[in-house]
Design an enzyme around this catalytic site. Structure first.
Site, PDB file in Angstrom:
ATOM      1  N   GLY A 247       0.751  -1.243   0.000  1.00 55.22           N
ATOM      2  CA  GLY A 247       0.000   0.000   0.000  1.00 55.22           C
ATOM      3  C   GLY A 247       0.782   1.295   0.000  1.00 55.22           C
ATOM      4  CD  GLU A 284      -0.004  -9.114   1.327  1.00 53.01           C
ATOM      5  OE1 GLU A 284      -0.820  -8.348   0.785  1.00 53.01           O
ATOM      6  OE2 GLU A 284      -0.338 -10.009   2.112  1.00 53.01           O
ATOM      7  N   PRO A 285       4.395  -5.303  -0.815  1.00 49.46           N
ATOM      8  CG  PRO A 285       6.612  -4.537  -0.834  1.00 49.46           C
ATOM      9  CD  PRO A 285       5.739  -5.661  -0.334  1.00 49.46           C
ATOM     10  N   GLY A 286       3.575  -3.492  -3.798  1.00 47.69           N
ATOM     11  CA  GLY A 286       3.490  -3.600  -5.246  1.00 47.69           C
ATOM     12  C   GLY A 286       3.964  -2.298  -5.877  1.00 47.69           C
ATOM     13  NE  ARG A 287       0.054   2.783  -5.892  1.00 47.08           N
ATOM     14  CZ  ARG A 287      -1.061   2.823  -6.642  1.00 47.08           C
ATOM     15  NH1 ARG A 287      -1.042   3.412  -7.799  1.00 47.08           N
ATOM     16  NH2 ARG A 287      -2.183   2.305  -6.188  1.00 47.08           N
ATOM     17  NE  ARG A 323      -2.732   3.846 -11.211  1.00 48.44           N
ATOM     18  CZ  ARG A 323      -2.661   5.007 -10.606  1.00 48.44           C
ATOM     19  NH1 ARG A 323      -2.078   6.026 -11.213  1.00 48.44           N
ATOM     20  NH2 ARG A 323      -3.139   5.173  -9.410  1.00 48.44           N
ATOM     21  CB  CYS A 354     -14.257   5.404 -30.179  1.00 46.63           C
ATOM     22  SG  CYS A 354     -13.289   5.231 -31.667  1.00 46.63           S
ATOM     23  CD  GLU A 355     -15.267   4.245 -23.902  1.00 45.64           C
ATOM     24  OE1 GLU A 355     -15.837   4.958 -23.055  1.00 45.64           O
ATOM     25  OE2 GLU A 355     -15.475   3.048 -24.059  1.00 45.64           O
TER      26      GLU A 355
HETATM   27  N1  LLP Z   1      -1.780  -6.830  -1.001  1.00 43.96           N
HETATM   28  C1  LLP Z   1      -3.096  -6.869  -1.309  1.00 43.96           C
HETATM   29  C2  LLP Z   1      -3.950  -7.830  -0.622  1.00 43.96           C
HETATM   30  C3  LLP Z   1      -3.625  -5.981  -2.265  1.00 43.96           C
HETATM   31  O1  LLP Z   1      -4.917  -6.019  -2.536  1.00 43.96           O
HETATM   32  C4  LLP Z   1      -2.761  -5.068  -2.919  1.00 43.96           C
HETATM   33  C5  LLP Z   1      -3.275  -4.148  -3.939  1.00 43.96           C
HETATM   34  C6  LLP Z   1      -1.396  -5.079  -2.577  1.00 43.96           C
HETATM   35  C7  LLP Z   1      -0.947  -5.955  -1.610  1.00 43.96           C
HETATM   36  C8  LLP Z   1      -0.407  -4.163  -3.212  1.00 43.96           C
HETATM   37  O2  LLP Z   1      -0.689  -2.824  -2.941  1.00 43.96           O
HETATM   38  P1  LLP Z   1       0.334  -1.669  -3.401  1.00 43.96           P
HETATM   39  O3  LLP Z   1       1.593  -1.829  -2.599  1.00 43.96           O
HETATM   40  O4  LLP Z   1       0.576  -1.847  -4.841  1.00 43.96           O
HETATM   41  O5  LLP Z   1      -0.384  -0.415  -3.100  1.00 43.96           O
HETATM   42  N2  LLP Z   1      -5.159  -0.497  -9.680  1.00 43.96           N
HETATM   43  C9  LLP Z   1      -5.039   0.447  -8.583  1.00 43.96           C
HETATM   44  C10 LLP Z   1      -4.409  -0.175  -7.359  1.00 43.96           C
HETATM   45  C11 LLP Z   1      -5.138  -1.410  -6.863  1.00 43.96           C
HETATM   46  C12 LLP Z   1      -4.484  -2.048  -5.675  1.00 43.96           C
HETATM   47  C13 LLP Z   1      -5.100  -3.359  -5.376  1.00 43.96           C
HETATM   48  N3  LLP Z   1      -4.499  -4.094  -4.281  1.00 43.96           N
HETATM   49  C14 LLP Z   1      -4.267   1.669  -9.073  1.00 43.96           C
HETATM   50  O6  LLP Z   1      -3.889   1.709 -10.235  1.00 43.96           O
HETATM   51  O7  LLP Z   1      -4.059   2.620  -8.326  1.00 43.96           O
END
Ligand code: LLP
Length: 427
Positions: A247, A284-287, A323, A354-355
């Site tokens: 997050g 669980e970092p993603g972004r 996004r 086309c939107e």
């Molecule tokens: N763990 C769980 C259970 C999650 O649902 C998520 C993201 C993450 C970890 C990773 O979160 P992060 O570190 O990336 O914030 N498509 C949206 C973001 C959706 C996030 C969904 N869950 C956007 O483009 O902003």
């Protein structure tokens, strides 16, 4: 020559007028591979990871990259090579991790709607933990595991009811969300899990949302989770680990999220103060690992001046960069080669789809001509992984830059690729 770094993008910088990704000129990458083109910096991914690792020095922590942010094999390979585990949300993501060389026992499986087939697939692969999101899912998982003569390792995702102060679509830890189980039901549900024959309670899990730029929601969530750890353990159920989700936000538009190491030093101090300093942690970092490690290069097709608005029509669209259309999200847009026609003109930057929702940036001052290449920034996370084929547009190509080397990690999709699984009705 001095480098002019792009805000939030330490491995992308102007040298003179030319934008570079590490040691490569992005305009050359665009001519070589065409546009739209995603360009990722390996060093940027590894330095984002290093910020977490610094914060965790000397602790027992497993970083599980949330691959939904960017699940391209070449990106997964970088994180697998750096020793990361993975947070997955589907059987498809599991196959990707294994194909990229990730270790099954470092995988955690999140998500509110796992199917029985996905559970069997993950149990057979020997994943590290299931993050279970409802009581009904616990019962099904126990049955599936018992039928395979296995015990599934589980954490239960608890909903700490903390406001992460982010966009409503990406806030997940509040009472009205579909995620996790309510704080007040957690102890009872843990007791239920502990009594099921096909489960092995391993830990506790929480994730409060995405693009979080403040520290307080994290500190509050940690307090709420530790309260639960205390009550679950005093009921005789041992929790080996705490999974604190992901997050952490990135800088899209002057955002100032805490650095990963600074945030985690504060969170670890809280764990220590409450006597849980030696508990194993997972995150669980993603972004925050990939978002600012990627840009999307796109060519200006047409400039279309208008009475109310000037439009800059580019060859990337909402199918490549969803996004803005989905969350009104801001992505900075800069030229691949600076020094275009002065003074700059204010444009809405839009794609060919086309939107009216197909816009990438609004009211942007740009000094551009048709044929110029622009870079859409902060495009490493939730762009390619959410890309679609709307308007039968092939998904873009992707290049991973490592120093002065560029590796094509995904070739551009063509119409034949898209029609591969379709067939005409026999006449
Ligand atoms: N763990 C769980 C259970 C999650 O649902 C998520 C993201 C993450 C970890 C990773 O979160 P992060 O570190 O990336 O914030 N498509 C949206 C973001 C959706 C996030 C969904 N869950 C956007 O483009 O902003």
């Amino acid at each position: 020559m001095t480098d002019h770094k792009l805000p939030g993008h330490p491995h992308f910088a102007y040298r003179g007028n030319d934008l570079f990704a590490e040691d490569l000129m992005v305009s050359e990458l665009a001519s070589l591979h065409g546009t739209p083109l995603f360009v990722y910096s390996k060093a940027a991914m590894l330095s984002a990871l290093a910020a977490y690792q610094r914060g965790f020095a000397g602790r027992d922590v497993q970083i599980c990259y949330a691959m939904k942010a960017n699940s391209s094999l070449g990106v997964l390979q970088v994180f697998a090579g750096a020793g990361c585990g993975f947070d997955i949300v589907s059987g498809g993501e599991l196959e990707r991790v294994l194909a990229a060389g990730g270790q099954a026992n470092k995988i955690i499986f999140s998500g509110v709607g796992k199917t029985r087939a996905e559970m069997r697939q993950a149990l057979a692969a020997g994943i590290g933990c299931f993050n279970v999101e409802s009581e009904a899912e616990l019962d099904v998982l126990s049955g599936v595991a018992a039928a395979m003569n296995l015990r599934a390792p589980v954490s239960i995702r608890v909903n700490p009811n903390v406001d992460p102060k982010t966009h409503p679509y990406i806030s997940t830890g509040l009472k009205g969300n579909k995620f996790g189980v309510a704080h007040e039901d957690a102890l009872r549900i843990y007791q239920h899990a502990a009594a099921l024959p096909g489960l092995q309670v391993a830990g506790i899990d929480c994730h409060i949302g995405s693009q979080i730029t403040e520290t307080t929601p994290y500190l509050d969530a940690m307090d709420r989770v530790l309260d639960l750890v205390a009550s679950i353990e005093s009921a005789g159920i041992e929790l080996e680990h705490i999974d604190f989700g992901g997050g952490l936000g990135i800088n899209y538009n002057g955002d100032t999220p805490p650095e990963a190491d600074v945030l985690w030093r504060q969170l670890l101090a809280k764990l220590d103060a409450r006597g849980y300093g030696s508990k194993k942690l997972m995150i669980e970092p993603g972004r925050s690992l990939v978002g600012n490690a990627g840009i999307c290069l796109t060519e200006v097709l047409y400039l279309k001046p208008g009475e109310q608005k000037n439009f800059c029509i580019i060859d990337a669209a909402m199918n490549d960069l969803p996004r803005p259309a989905m969350y009104q999200a801001f992505h900075a847009i800069v030229p691949a080669v600076a020094g275009g026609p002065a003074p700059a003109t204010t444009y809405d930057v839009v794609g060919p789809v086309c939107e009216s929702g197909d816009w990438i940036g609004r009211d942007r001052p740009l000094a551009v001509n048709a044929g110029d290449v622009l870079a859409v920034l902060s495009a490493g996370a939730y762009c390619m992984s959410m890309a679609s084929n709307y308007n039968t547009r092939g998904r873009a190509a992707e290049v991973l830059v490592d120093g002065s080397q560029a590796h094509l990690i995904r070739r551009r999709e063509d119409a034949q690729d898209q029609m591969r699984h379709e067939q005409l009705v026999a006449e």
